[in-house]
Design an enzyme around this catalytic site. Structure first.
Site, PDB file in Angstrom:
ATOM      1  N   CYS A 462     -52.294 -43.515 -13.800  1.00 35.65           N
ATOM      2  CA  CYS A 462     -51.933 -43.244 -12.412  1.00 35.65           C
ATOM      3  C   CYS A 462     -50.567 -43.873 -12.181  1.00 35.65           C
ATOM      4  O   CYS A 462     -49.755 -43.962 -13.105  1.00 35.65           O
ATOM      5  CB  CYS A 462     -52.993 -43.771 -11.446  1.00 35.65           C
ATOM      6  SG  CYS A 462     -53.196 -45.557 -11.478  1.00 35.65           S
ATOM      7  N   VAL A 463     -50.288 -44.349 -10.997  1.00 38.67           N
ATOM      8  CA  VAL A 463     -48.952 -44.856 -10.693  1.00 38.67           C
ATOM      9  C   VAL A 463     -48.638 -46.137 -11.455  1.00 38.67           C
ATOM     10  O   VAL A 463     -47.514 -46.355 -11.894  1.00 38.67           O
ATOM     11  CB  VAL A 463     -48.815 -45.106  -9.175  1.00 38.67           C
ATOM     12  CG1 VAL A 463     -47.454 -45.696  -8.855  1.00 38.67           C
ATOM     13  CG2 VAL A 463     -48.999 -43.799  -8.415  1.00 38.67           C
TER      14      VAL A 463
END
Length: 519
Positions: A462-463
């Site tokens: 993810c981020v």
């Protein structure tokens, strides 16, 4: 379906929303600059902006960037399809576009057949609009998300479909868009019947987070509390793009969700319009609330960690803490610092989430009107200082109070409970691998730390973190993962691990995948 599978599905869905949102953020910044510098109040302040050539450039850029926000559902369709599909992601994206076009057209046909097509001046009140040249129901992002989910599921199910020889040309990947088209027709015919009910339900629950007295506090508490589970993106999207965020009448048109309303006011009408009175409420769920965290709380926590670090460790701790604080201030990414205490002091993280909610409550009455989505120092300058009637000074004053409260709470907790935040370890490691971008070496350590290639089933990111499925979590070597430069390890369920690398994570993930593919 088990609870774990449901949770995994929600997390995956939340991650799939990041791609369109990532596109919207920088393009929205360009749109904001152009909109601000092309409005009459700014030209009066800076007369050189009235130059014809400059205005043509600014207006053209504003129109160009507006294409993104005029087609948000299409972006969501592609982003969700890409994020959810496990196989043949390109085909999934293609099918999602076809699915969204089909959805829009079939709903338009339904309106026409049932005599419900509204006159142009009444389309907004009837929940209709012109979508890609088609008059249809404006179900906004939900339409794109529906198309994206369907396309992803059809892709994973039918991309290897074998048909009889007479129809062999349409087998395999070619079958995916065709099946998506066929399945979308009945879905599109059902939506008009259930959309009214769904709309009513979302509006009925919106009073909790949209309450004028405590709603913004509830929202930001939930937002921070959901970060460890990767669900904060889902919460933000629901409030930004659906009726749960409210429906706002602006210039006789209805705008669904806080972000759609903000776009209209911020980028088209400006601070002098009467609709600007909506901005304090809208932006408290967007940049104003986020800036309290990125520009004040995160620096305060970083300073508290630095001051409580052991003296001999401070030089190394200073570099690490400065990096994660700047990541928040300049990049709007707060997780690297949050994860430095989430994993070692979860109770402190709960206190942190509660404080984020409580300390956001004054936004309800301070009349702060700073848009847009992100909370960087650049956004503060563009949407706070360049715009009139933002009351940015009130945000600064509230931010200072937040800074003081978070600094002393964290300093007290770290010392009182002897929390091993950066610089308080007996032997702190130098994070040189990430600083020098030695991703191949990092990947080698990560693969070994996870028990080797044969123990790794799947790697995603993810981020800020790797999300990895394992065969046997007992083979994890946390010390080796820490040597790789990870700022934290989190095991939310059996045989599934999150390894935090901050903004470097995508490069680390690519290196890990390459390492696993080596013969």
């Amino acid at each position: 379906m088990s609870l774990d599978k449901i949770k995994d599905g929600i997390q995956l869905f939340g991650r799939s929303l990041l791609l369109p949102i990532a596109v919207m953020a920088p393009i929205g910044m360009v749109m904001g600059i152009c909109a601000a510098l092309s409005q009459s109040y700014m030209i009066n302040k800076l007369p050189f902006l009235g130059n014809g050539t400059i205005q043509i450039i600014l207006t053209s850029l504003k129109d160009l960037t507006a294409i993104v926000f005029n087609n948000i559902p299409l972006l969501f369709a592609m982003g969700v399809a890409y994020g959810l599909a496990k196989n043949e992601k390109g085909i999934a994206v293609f099918a999602s576009v076809l699915g969204y076009l089909t959805l829009t057209m079939v709903m338009g046909i339904w309106l026409k057949v049932n005599g419900k097509l509204a006159e142009p001046q009444m389309m907004s009140e009837a929940g209709q609009g012109i979508v890609l040249g088609i008059q249809s129901l404006k179900i906004e992002a939900i339409g794109g998300i529906t198309a994206g989910i369907l396309a992803a599921k059809v892709t994973d199910r039918f991309y290897k479909l074998q048909l009889p020889l007479a129809f062999a040309f349409f087998s395999g990947k070619k079958s995916v868009p065709i099946i998506t088209f066929g399945l979308m027709i009945p879905i599109a015919l059902i939506i008009p019947y259930i959309w009214g009910a769904v709309t009513s339900f979302l509006i009925s629950i919106s009073y909790i987070m949209m309450n004028d007295d405590f709603g913004v506090g509830v929202y930001w508490f939930l937002h921070r509390a959901l970060i460890p589970f990767g669900l904060h993106h889902v919460l933000a999207s629901v409030v930004r793009f659906t009726e749960a965020g409210g429906v706002y009448m602006i210039d006789g048109q209805a705008y669904t969700g806080i972000l759609n309303a903000t776009n209209k006011i911020l980028f088209e009408l400006g601070p002098q319009d009467k609709s600007w009175e909506l901005m304090p409420k809208l932006t408290s769920y967007l940049a104003s609330g986020q800036m309290l965290t990125t520009l004040f709380r995160i620096p305060a926590i970083g300073l508290a960690m630095y001051h409580t670090a052991f003296l001999k460790n401070r030089p190394i701790a200073k570099g690490l803490l400065l990096t994660v604080v700047l990541t928040a201030v300049l990049g709007n990414v707060t997780e690297p610092l949050e994860f430095t205490f989430l994993f070692i002091a979860p109770a402190l993280y709960v206190v942190y989430a509660i404080l984020c909610g409580l300390m956001a409550l004054p936004l309800q009455f301070l009349d702060v009107s700073i848009g847009y989505i992100r909370g960087t120092i650049f956004d503060f300058g563009i949407f706070g200082l360049l715009y009139e009637n933002t009351n940015w000074i009130n945000l600064v004053l509230l931010g200072i109070v937040n800074f003081v409260v978070f600094y002393f709470v964290f300093r007290f907790a770290i010392v009182k409970f002897n929390i091993s935040t950066p610089g308080r370890e007996a032997d702190i490691r130098n994070n040189s691998l990430l600083k020098e971008k030695r991703y191949d070496e990092i990947a080698s350590l990560v693969v070994k730390g996870l028990g080797g290639k044969e123990n790794i089933k799947n790697v995603e990111n993810c981020v800020t973190r790797l999300r990895i499925d394992l065969k046997d979590q007992t083979k994890i070597d946390r010390e080796m993962l820490k040597d790789s430069g990870s700022s934290g390890v989190f095991i939310p369920k059996n045989n599934h691990i999150h390894v935090v690398f901050g903004p470097h994570v995508e490069f680390v993930k690519n290196a890990v995948v390459d390492k696993m593919n080596e013969k």
